[in-house]
Write an enzyme that holds these catalytic residues in place. Structure first.
Site, PDB file in Angstrom:
ATOM      1  CG  PHE A 147      -0.540   0.730   2.396  1.00 51.85           C
ATOM      2  CD1 PHE A 147       0.300   0.163   3.325  1.00 51.85           C
ATOM      3  CD2 PHE A 147      -0.985   2.025   2.627  1.00 51.85           C
ATOM      4  CE1 PHE A 147       0.696   0.855   4.451  1.00 51.85           C
ATOM      5  CE2 PHE A 147      -0.602   2.733   3.752  1.00 51.85           C
ATOM      6  CZ  PHE A 147       0.247   2.142   4.664  1.00 51.85           C
ATOM      7  CE  LYS A 148       4.690   1.535   4.551  1.00 51.80           C
ATOM      8  NZ  LYS A 148       3.947   0.345   5.006  1.00 51.80           N
ATOM      9  CG  ASP A 149       3.668   0.934  -4.753  1.00 54.92           C
ATOM     10  OD1 ASP A 149       4.812   1.397  -4.623  1.00 54.92           O
ATOM     11  OD2 ASP A 149       3.429  -0.249  -5.069  1.00 54.92           O
ATOM     12  CG  LEU A 158       6.245   6.356  -0.632  1.00 56.62           C
ATOM     13  CD1 LEU A 158       6.888   5.161   0.058  1.00 56.62           C
ATOM     14  CD2 LEU A 158       7.143   7.573  -0.549  1.00 56.62           C
TER      15      LEU A 158
END
Ligand SMILES: *Cc1c(COP(=O)(O)O)cnc(C)c1O
Length: 494
Positions: free
Chosen positions: A111-113, A116
């Site tokens: 989920f960091k995408d 980011l």
């Protein structure tokens, strides 16, 4: 709209400035001076829009010093162009009696995408807007997923460099491979001999060291952060709470205006805090359920008001949640109390004694918004197996923690409102643990595991993970946690 420090000792800044700086000069985190409000018509209008267009509307409310064109440009390049392998970007699936918000369709399968892919673009615009001429060095401490997502976002972005520290032996093999194979002329990846809190603590110290900043300044470099202490990391995450809600209204799962609950697998408290902002803006959110693994410092805190990091640190099968110091709690405390000197006192106590007492008066306030629970590895694995057997849906280890806690929440409270389980990683990032939970053979090299999981689930693994098989290792460095400063300086001067 301006941004102020949670600790009250820094001047207010614009959102571009807050994103460039990452952390406030007094060591606090930037928070908006007011939280914009939306109404039912705003929510209704979202149902007809794409994810990118939803993002433009919500970001525009917070990033008031960016023009619509600037925000539009950033959002289109972050979420368009086929970088996400699902057209919906963050699709909601109905699985059994819950809705699952899948946040792992981006290039690094976590989920960091969601944040980011956008942050580097917001930062590039901020450099232009503020006329900054120095190079920005992004320092990241990662428990696994942030590192790769930040590397993917910042690789070869002009006027930036990125350096990632990860705990040696503290990330999954797939996560490690994702990072050490990262190409790009401006990237560096270093293993720290210690755990995530050591790596994060080291990075925070570097940020707080003004003499060191001056030294870097002489080399034409300023530091910034891609961790969720950066406002530019947090604000994109607010979008998917709205997007999930809009999709559920559109699908007829709920009526516009009806409340839903979210269960969030939590580490640094960034994801769930974005849900808190969404709720404060007027999204009909009932409870935000905070799910932890055995490192259950947040469960205790939300139940007692007493934060204590002086406890054993456990390595679990959900490594991205193996955290004892959750940075974004500081923002939550600020919004709950509006009292920067109180926040400063607690954070000083946390830094010196590793604990603070927010007081019993706080418990009621927490409980208006949050419910907290945790699940150990055994329960987590049992959930993976059970959901696979009953729904033929494969959960990753982090999402399975959330699923377990969501079920416990319902059992204990009899709250019947629709539940969204926030799904934070593709199961293929943690193939070994997932296979083990499913009763398969979990020994062997990571790509053999990937293949057996594909066979079991009948779903192909994300391209980015499969491609690592032939990728070359480019970063082999490691360092003692006391030597992180030296590593940063050497890279900055390179
Ligand atoms: C980072 C991460 C989390 C924790 O999110 P926070 O915003 O730090 O609370 C949970 N699951 C996965 C897969 C992650 O990568």
């Amino acid at each position: 709209m301006n941004y102020v420090s949670t600790r009250g000792k820094s001047e207010p800044v614009s959102s571009a400035q807050a994103i460039l700086q990452g952390i406030a000069g007094d060591g606090g985190l930037f928070v908006p001076t007011e939280i914009p409000k939306v109404d039912a018509d705003f929510l209704k209008a979202l149902t007809g829009l794409s994810y990118a267009d939803r993002a433009k509307k919500i970001l525009g409310l917070f990033l008031t010093d960016y023009s619509d064109e600037e925000i539009g440009r950033c959002v289109e390049s972050a979420y368009g162009g086929g970088k996400f392998d699902d057209e919906a970007v963050a699709p909601v699936r109905s699985v059994g009696d819950v809705s699952v918000l899948e946040l792992w369709h981006g290039p690094t399968s976590a989920f960091k995408d969601m944040a980011l892919q956008l942050l580097p673009r917001l930062l590039s615009e901020a450099l232009k807007k503020t006329g900054e001429t120095k190079e920005t060095l992004i320092l990241v401490a990662t428990s696994g997923d942030t590192g790769k997502a930040a590397l993917a976002g910042f690789a070869d972005v002009p006027q930036t460099k990125i350096m990632v520290f990860y705990p040696e032996g503290g990330v999954s093999e797939m996560q490690r491979l994702q990072m050490v194979t990262q190409a790009g002329g401006n990237v560096s990846v270093v293993a720290v001999k210690g755990n995530f809190d050591d790596a994060q603590g080291g990075v925070k110290e570097i940020f707080g060291d003004t003499a060191f900043a001056a030294k870097l300044g002489e080399a034409g470099v300023r530091l910034s952060s891609a961790n969720s202490i950066n406002w530019g990391r947090l604000v994109p995450q607010i979008v998917y709470y709205f997007s999930a809600y809009a999709d559920m209204v559109k699908a007829g799962t709920i009526q516009n205006g009806a409340p839903v609950n979210f269960t969030v697998p939590t580490g640094n408290f960034g994801n769930i805090l974005a849900g808190f902002y969404a709720r404060q803006m007027g999204l009909p959110v009932g409870k935000l359920v905070c799910a932890s693994n055995r490192n259950n410092v947040l469960t205790d805190f939300l139940q007692t008001g007493y934060y204590d990091r002086n406890r054993d640190f456990f390595k679990t099968i959900s490594p991205s949640m193996d955290i004892l110091v959750s940075s974004n709690v500081e923002r939550m405390l600020y919004h709950m109390t509006g009292d920067p000197s109180g926040v400063r006192g607690w954070m000083e106590a946390l830094a010196t004694e590793g604990r603070y007492d927010a007081g019993v008066g706080m418990i009621q306030r927490f409980q208006n918004y949050f419910w907290a629970g945790w699940a150990d590895d055994e329960k987590t694995k049992a959930t993976i197996r059970e959901v696979y057997e009953t729904e033929h849906y494969v959960l990753d280890t982090h999402t399975a923690v959330a699923w377990t806690v969501a079920r416990e929440y319902r059992r204990r409270t009899h709250d019947e409102r629709p539940m969204v389980v926030v799904s934070t990683a593709s199961p293929y990032k943690f193939s070994g643990s997932v296979l083990e939970a499913l009763g398969g053979d979990a020994t062997g090299e990571p790509f053999a595991l990937l293949a057996s999981l594909e066979q079991k689930s009948g779903m192909t693994a994300p391209k980015g993970l499969a491609a690592l098989k032939d990728a070359q290792t480019l970063h082999e460095g490691s360092c003692e946690k006391e030597k992180m400063r030296d590593a940063v300086l050497a890279f900055a001067e390179k």
